[in-house]
Design an enzyme around this catalytic site. Sequence first.
Site, mmCIF file in Angstrom:
data_model
loop_
_atom_site.group_PDB
_atom_site.id
_atom_site.type_symbol
_atom_site.label_atom_id
_atom_site.label_comp_id
_atom_site.label_asym_id
_atom_site.label_seq_id
_atom_site.Cartn_x
_atom_site.Cartn_y
_atom_site.Cartn_z
ATOM 1 N N GLY A 36 -6.765 20.629 58.356
ATOM 2 C CA GLY A 36 -5.806 21.606 58.835
ATOM 3 C C GLY A 36 -6.233 22.104 60.200
ATOM 4 C CD GLN A 87 -8.563 26.214 63.543
ATOM 5 O OE1 GLN A 87 -7.615 25.837 62.861
ATOM 6 N NE2 GLN A 87 -9.819 25.872 63.301
ATOM 7 C CB CYS A 112 -13.725 26.827 59.722
ATOM 8 S SG CYS A 112 -12.542 27.340 60.976
ATOM 9 C CG LEU A 113 -11.599 21.385 62.098
ATOM 10 C CD1 LEU A 113 -10.267 20.830 62.568
ATOM 11 C CD2 LEU A 113 -12.627 20.281 61.958
ATOM 12 C CG HIS A 171 -9.072 27.643 56.106
ATOM 13 N ND1 HIS A 171 -10.410 27.833 55.880
ATOM 14 C CD2 HIS A 171 -8.961 27.262 57.405
ATOM 15 C CE1 HIS A 171 -11.080 27.584 57.003
ATOM 16 N NE2 HIS A 171 -10.214 27.229 57.948
ATOM 17 C CD GLU A 172 -5.776 25.460 58.811
ATOM 18 O OE1 GLU A 172 -5.750 25.990 59.948
ATOM 19 O OE2 GLU A 172 -6.759 24.810 58.410
ATOM 20 C CG HIS A 220 -7.550 29.718 61.457
ATOM 21 N ND1 HIS A 220 -8.650 30.127 62.179
ATOM 22 C CD2 HIS A 220 -7.976 28.692 60.674
ATOM 23 C CE1 HIS A 220 -9.692 29.382 61.849
ATOM 24 N NE2 HIS A 220 -9.314 28.508 60.933
#
Length: 152
Positions: free
Chosen positions: A47, A52, A94-95, A135-136, A139
Amino acid sequence: MGQLGVMLEILRHPDPVLRLRCTPVTGDPTALARDMLVAMYAAPGRGLAAPQIGVAERLFVMDASWKDGLPDPRVFVNPEIVASEGRQVSEEACLSIPGQARRVARAEIVTLAFDGPSGRRREVFQGFAAACVQHEMDHLDGILILDHDPVA
């Protein structure tokens, strides 16, 4: 692949854009979403939310199953969780925070409303896909996995 064919850069914590509450998408997000999917797969993640990559708009892309050999790229514009139930705990990475996975408690089932090509849609997600959605969504509100109390 981004402007002038350049791969989008994924911002890292503590970049301040990651802490912004995003505004609704008003224009056509097609090109941005396509570039975000390319960046997500290259990362390789499941995701990626617009903040991000430095865009403070309510947009995220997701493919919860591609690492299992079942590609299903998805784009969510102006998403909103309208219902949730149950509880699950899973380890999330997480990226934007490499190397700092955290066990997080989330709803087991979520209903997501979002803008689609033919108007507002609703879809139900369960298990891992539900955790990805949440999670997204975090963000888009400036929330990171570091903000969740770790669960044993």
